[in-house]
Design an enzyme around this catalytic site. Structure first.
Site, PDB file in Angstrom:
ATOM      1  N   SER A 178       7.372  -2.367   4.487  1.00 31.33           N
ATOM      2  CA  SER A 178       5.828  -3.209   5.063  1.00 31.33           C
ATOM      3  C   SER A 178       5.724  -4.439   5.706  1.00 31.33           C
ATOM      4  O   SER A 178       5.272  -4.553   6.981  1.00 31.33           O
ATOM      5  CB  SER A 178       4.392  -2.556   4.488  1.00 31.33           C
ATOM      6  OG  SER A 178       3.688  -1.311   4.557  1.00 31.33           O
ATOM      7  N   PHE A 179       6.573  -5.411   4.753  1.00 39.86           N
ATOM      8  CA  PHE A 179       6.809  -6.667   5.406  1.00 39.86           C
ATOM      9  C   PHE A 179       7.163  -7.122   6.664  1.00 39.86           C
ATOM     10  O   PHE A 179       7.115  -7.727   7.520  1.00 39.86           O
ATOM     11  CB  PHE A 179       7.298  -6.728   4.689  1.00 39.86           C
ATOM     12  CG  PHE A 179       7.610  -8.876   4.199  1.00 39.86           C
ATOM     13  CD1 PHE A 179       6.400  -9.208   3.699  1.00 39.86           C
ATOM     14  CD2 PHE A 179       8.478  -9.395   5.089  1.00 39.86           C
ATOM     15  CE1 PHE A 179       6.112 -10.887   4.578  1.00 39.86           C
ATOM     16  CE2 PHE A 179       8.460 -10.620   5.184  1.00 39.86           C
ATOM     17  CZ  PHE A 179       7.400 -11.545   4.813  1.00 39.86           C
ATOM     18  N   VAL A 215       1.569  -0.092   1.042  1.00 40.10           N
ATOM     19  CA  VAL A 215       1.675  -0.653  -0.109  1.00 40.10           C
ATOM     20  C   VAL A 215       1.152  -0.788  -0.890  1.00 40.10           C
ATOM     21  O   VAL A 215      -0.152  -0.746  -1.478  1.00 40.10           O
ATOM     22  CB  VAL A 215       1.751  -2.437   0.026  1.00 40.10           C
ATOM     23  CG1 VAL A 215       2.059  -3.153  -1.163  1.00 40.10           C
ATOM     24  CG2 VAL A 215       1.985  -2.635   1.826  1.00 40.10           C
ATOM     25  N   THR A 226       2.434  -6.780 -10.468  1.00 40.62           N
ATOM     26  CA  THR A 226       2.584  -8.467 -10.269  1.00 40.62           C
ATOM     27  C   THR A 226       1.620  -8.468  -9.032  1.00 40.62           C
ATOM     28  O   THR A 226       0.985  -7.528  -7.980  1.00 40.62           O
ATOM     29  CB  THR A 226       4.042  -8.589  -9.889  1.00 40.62           C
ATOM     30  OG1 THR A 226       4.748  -7.913  -8.620  1.00 40.62           O
ATOM     31  CG2 THR A 226       5.077  -7.945 -11.107  1.00 40.62           C
ATOM     32  N   HIS A 255       2.920  -9.220  -5.848  1.00 37.15           N
ATOM     33  CA  HIS A 255       3.616  -8.852  -4.544  1.00 37.15           C
ATOM     34  C   HIS A 255       2.836  -8.198  -4.120  1.00 37.15           C
ATOM     35  O   HIS A 255       2.974  -8.286  -3.108  1.00 37.15           O
ATOM     36  CB  HIS A 255       4.803  -8.200  -5.205  1.00 37.15           C
ATOM     37  CG  HIS A 255       5.603  -7.594  -4.396  1.00 37.15           C
ATOM     38  ND1 HIS A 255       6.365  -8.665  -3.800  1.00 37.15           N
ATOM     39  CD2 HIS A 255       6.126  -6.376  -4.413  1.00 37.15           C
ATOM     40  CE1 HIS A 255       7.670  -7.929  -2.601  1.00 37.15           C
ATOM     41  NE2 HIS A 255       6.382  -6.640  -2.742  1.00 37.15           N
ATOM     42  N   ARG A 258      -5.292   9.432   0.780  1.00 34.00           N
ATOM     43  CA  ARG A 258      -5.645   9.073   2.791  1.00 34.00           C
ATOM     44  C   ARG A 258      -4.366   9.721   3.449  1.00 34.00           C
ATOM     45  O   ARG A 258      -4.332   8.545   5.086  1.00 34.00           O
ATOM     46  CB  ARG A 258      -6.025   7.502   2.665  1.00 34.00           C
ATOM     47  CG  ARG A 258      -7.400   7.270   1.566  1.00 34.00           C
ATOM     48  CD  ARG A 258      -7.142   5.922   1.108  1.00 34.00           C
ATOM     49  NE  ARG A 258      -8.444   5.758   0.218  1.00 34.00           N
ATOM     50  CZ  ARG A 258      -8.753   5.987  -1.129  1.00 34.00           C
ATOM     51  NH1 ARG A 258      -8.041   6.913  -1.513  1.00 34.00           N
ATOM     52  NH2 ARG A 258     -10.294   6.054  -1.445  1.00 34.00           N
TER      53      ARG A 258
END
Length: 158
Positions: free
Chosen positions: A65-66, A90, A95, A97, A136
């Site tokens: 996704s980044f 995501v 964490t 992140h 979803r």
């Protein structure tokens, strides 16, 4: 409204314009592939059912996704692309992140749309777990891919 209270695949047919000559770039994250493939299918079928030509839907894959934001920029800068749909997932982990990635992607996608003055759509799920993601991505809460495609179509008719 939370998607638990609204089906993501339900939408109003108001303000849906003719998209037969519009070109769509759909960028799909390979991370969480089971989910993102279902989201892509929803987006693709919604574009087709609303009049898009199969030849006018360009699919590009990115590792995660980044990377959606840079790929969105590459596609948005093309004069023959009318709208960009970013598909990703995501899932919350243990964490921070998750927070950094979600924030960067949301901000980046917004910036690309503003920079190129065209619809760049956030079709990224940010669930707490895999079950919520699948709910979803064609499950009991509909498909975020449908919603992303309809958003692109409606923005083109603005």
């Amino acid at each position: 409204m939370a998607s638990s209270q609204k089906n993501l695949s339900d939408y109003s047919s108001k303000n849906i314009s003719n998209i037969s000559d519009k070109r769509f770039a759909v960028i799909v994250s390979e991370w969480n592939e089971e989910v993102t493939e279902a989201l892509y299918s929803g987006a693709y079928e919604t574009l087709i059912s609303n009049g898009a030509s199969r030849d006018n839907i360009i699919r590009k894959n990115v590792p995660g996704s980044f990377e959606l934001t840079l790929a969105a920029q590459w596609m948005a800068q093309k004069d023959d692309v009318d709208a960009v749909i970013c598909i990703g997932c995501v899932i919350q982990g243990e964490t921070k992140h998750f927070d950094f990635i979600c924030s960067a992607v949301a901000h980046g996608i917004t910036e690309v749309g503003l920079k190129y003055n065209k619809p760049v759509i956030f079709g990224v799920l940010t669930p707490n777990n895999q079950k919520q993601a699948l709910d979803r991505a064609g499950g009991k809460h509909g498909n975020k891919g449908d919603e992303a495609a309809i958003t692109a179509i409606k923005m083109l008719g603005f």
